[in-house]
Design a protein around this motif. Structure first.
Motif, short mmCIF file in Angstrom:
data_model
loop_
_atom_site.label_atom_id
_atom_site.label_comp_id
_atom_site.label_asym_id
_atom_site.label_seq_id
_atom_site.Cartn_x
_atom_site.Cartn_y
_atom_site.Cartn_z
N GLU A 164 0.79 -1.22 -0.05
CA GLU A 164 0.19 -0.07 -0.14
C GLU A 164 0.76 1.12 0.07
N ALA A 165 1.96 1.04 0.95
CA ALA A 165 2.69 2.49 0.91
C ALA A 165 3.27 2.67 -0.54
N VAL A 166 3.91 1.60 -1.25
CA VAL A 166 4.60 1.79 -2.45
C VAL A 166 3.36 2.36 -3.51
N ALA A 167 2.09 2.05 -3.36
CA ALA A 167 1.12 2.37 -4.32
C ALA A 167 0.78 4.01 -4.15
N ARG A 168 1.22 4.37 -2.81
CA ARG A 168 1.05 5.86 -2.68
C ARG A 168 2.23 6.61 -2.63
N GLY A 169 3.01 5.82 -3.58
CA GLY A 169 4.31 6.54 -3.81
C GLY A 169 5.66 6.56 -2.81
N LEU A 170 5.35 5.83 -1.74
CA LEU A 170 6.46 5.93 -0.82
C LEU A 170 7.59 4.76 -1.18
N HIS A 171 8.72 4.90 -0.58
CA HIS A 171 9.77 4.02 -1.01
C HIS A 171 10.43 3.43 -0.08
#
Length: 608
Positions: free
Chosen positions: A110-117
């Motif tokens: 979910e974090a990756v889908a929100r643009g977090l790395h």
């Protein structure tokens, strides 16, 4: 497991964080780190290995700041590297964590889908990522944490530090312990009271599901439903001065030698020597005569204490006992009923599997008893009746004095139960109480064998495999001896009931394999002698731990004997534990292993 410290202070905190973390070294760890706010901006220092590596890093590159968090990590997700060391940080949020976030993979996606790395292999990082995402959407730190916490599954304690908020820490506890320390113009968070003892003795323990907003002037606690609540403040009895090796080379050596004193302290709570009666400690109330069964659960060394206790309760009180390792107990859905006492044994009082088993029994209406060494611990607080051990802080990861104090408690309770259930006469109770009263003096005599045991260590250190054998209460002691040797020296060792030798383990006997036989001259000694003869006939090297009469009656002519004084049968597991501990300790010292903090191990196992 992992150690957590947080300080909202009035002076620079980096060195204080490290000092507090040193008091949590007994938990075991493989990396460490601190984070502070320098000019309102998050800054971190992290290092692999021991705290001295972090100290060296801070010496080269100091950290300023009057607020900060610190952590010692015991790796669960990801290797023990600098990148995986705590504190983790993302988007102006730093976090330290004890426990496991079970659904971290879904949250990471979910974090990756929100643009977090994500940049680490850990489960912890998702907590920082998600809180940072909520902050980016305009929420305050308190609102962001309040929104993220319900989405985390597992057992954890968390402390968050935020860019630009130099008087704010937010902590949360679910499954793993977390305490708030109250100072004068300062506030603290820590895994336990030992970490906070240099700063304050005023402690508030968070209840299960609580989270807390800490500022320099105080703390507001919220329950799992985000409702403001008040939790009691108590005075901790843990003192900073107590955490010291004294003149000993290792904490474990000190703790082994403290046993005569702490066994005596513990027995003083459970024996009325003037009346020659067993008694309950102050504040405890239980009637064993009304019980249909005793259910015991524990982990590791505490489980072996419970297994010895099973022999005592069944022998002296005719009380049926069901015992299981906590990690198995909680999943096998043991049928229980309200006429039973569930007894949980734990040095720290925070062992995750033991605590989960306690809550299973609570849900099914059982009375809950706890044999614990930390009276402020979660298990103690959730029990109906607490049976304290008075061992004092135990820093060495491999339990020693906590084990013998647990045995002292269980033996005393078994005698009390025997009287209450009508299976011990006044004379029998007086005889058993008198026997237990000898424990401190007998422990002193056992410690006098140390030089002899140390001389045996080089030959034991050359072995690749060892066996421990015992019967009756000495069978669990054989299991404990094998565990101690494995923990400290990394030599493979197994403990067996001596009567089981012919049913498989005898296949392991070969020329010069050490076989440590725990065999006082008791009612079943002759049975054990026959097992020793089977070992000797196959070239095994026997090390017999016995008494004078047992040594004379063995008839094996071997030279390796550790001879203790003759003593009553109820006393032998407590006293014979000491040479068993010394065998493991001196073998490990000879081999040069890390005795106090063996590899891969943690003192307080607060994750499953």
């Amino acid at each position: 497991m992992c150690g957590i410290v947080g300080i909202v202070g009035t002076s620079e905190v980096a060195s204080r964080l490290v000092d507090a973390l040193k008091r949590l070294e007994y938990r075991g760890y493989d990396s460490a780190g601190v984070a502070t706010l320098e000019g309102g901006v998050l800054t971190r220092r992290r290092a692999e290995g021991k705290l001295r590596n972090l100290e060296a890093l801070l010496h080269k590159s100091p950290l300023a700041g009057t607020i900060g968090i610190g952590h010692t990590r015991w790796a669960t997700h990801g290797a023990p590297t600098v990148d995986n060391a705590h504190p983790h940080a993302s988007g102006g949020v730093a976090v330290v964590h004890n426990g496991i976030i079970e659904n971290y993979l879904a949250l990471r996606e979910e974090a990756v889908a929100r643009g977090l790395h994500p940049v680490t292999e850990t489960d912890t990082e998702v907590a920082a990522l998600l809180v940072a995402a909520e902050l980016a959407d305009g929420l305050s730190p308190q609102e962001a944490v309040g929104r993220v916490l319900p989405r985390l599954r597992g057992a954890f304690a968390l402390v968050f530090l935020f860019d630009g908020h130099d008087e704010l820490l937010i902590g949360a506890r679910r499954g793993s312990p977390l305490a708030v320390g109250h100072g004068s113009g300062e506030m603290f968070l820590g895994s336990d009271a030992i970490a906070l003892s240099p700063f304050t003795d005023r402690i508030t323990y968070l209840d299960e599901g609580d989270w807390v907003v800490v500022t320099r002037t105080g703390a507001q606690v919220y329950d799992r439903d985000n409702r403001p609540v008040t939790r009691a403040e108590s005075r901790s009895t843990v003192g900073a001065v107590m955490i010291d090796k004294g003149n000993y080379r290792h904490y474990m050596a000190k703790e082994i030698h403290e046993q005569p004193e702490v066994i005596g302290h513990t027995l003083s709570r459970y024996l009325d020597l003037g009346a020659k009666k067993a008694k309950l400690p102050d504040g405890a109330a239980i009637d064993f005569s009304k019980l249909t069964r005793l259910v015991i659960s524990a982990c590791g060394t505490a489980f072996y204490a419970g297994l010895i206790g099973k022999y005592w309760f069944e022998r002296y009180a005719r009380l049926p006992v069901e015992i299981d390792i906590a990690s198995e107990f909680r999943y096998r859905e043991l049928p229980v009923s309200e006429g039973e006492l569930a007894l949980f044994i734990s040095q720290s009082g925070e062992t995750a599997d033991t605590l989960a088993s306690l809550r299973y029994c609570r849900q099914h209406g059982l009375t809950i008893g706890a044999v614990v060494n930390v009276p402020e611990s979660t298990i103690a607080r959730e029990a109906d009746v607490v049976f304290p051990t008075i061992a004092g802080p135990e820093i060495g990861v491999a339990s020693t004095k906590a084990f013998t104090c647990q045995l002292a408690v269980l033996a005393s309770l078994a005698i009390l139960a025997g009287r209450q259930r009508g299976h011990l006469s006044d004379a029998q109770e007086a005889e058993l109480v008198g026997a237990l009263a000898e424990a401190p003096g007998r422990a002193v005599q056992a410690l006098k064998l140390e030089a002899q045991i140390e001389r045996l260590a080089p030959s034991l250190a050359r072995a690749k495999d060892l066996l421990y054998l015992g019967r009756s209460t000495n069978y669990p002691l054989a299991l404990e001896g094998a565990l101690k040797l494995k923990e400290l020296s990394y030599i493979h060792a197994e403990g067996y009931a001596a009567g089981e030798l012919k049913h498989g383990p005898i296949a392991l006997i070969e020329e010069n394999i050490p076989v440590i036989v725990i065999a006082p001259h008791d009612s079943i000694y002759e049975k054990t002698v026959s097992n020793m003869q089977e070992v000797a006939a196959r070239g095994g090297r026997i090390l017999l731990v016995t008494d004078d009469k047992g040594g004379e009656a063995s008839g094996l002519g071997h030279k390796d004997r550790i001879v203790l004084p003759e003593m009553p049968e109820i006393l032998s597991p407590i006293v014979y534990a000491i040479p068993i501990q010394l065998i493991a300790y001196h073998t490990a010292v000879f081999m040069g292993t890390d005795v106090d903090q063996p590899r891969n191990l943690a003192k307080s196992v607060t994750v499953e």
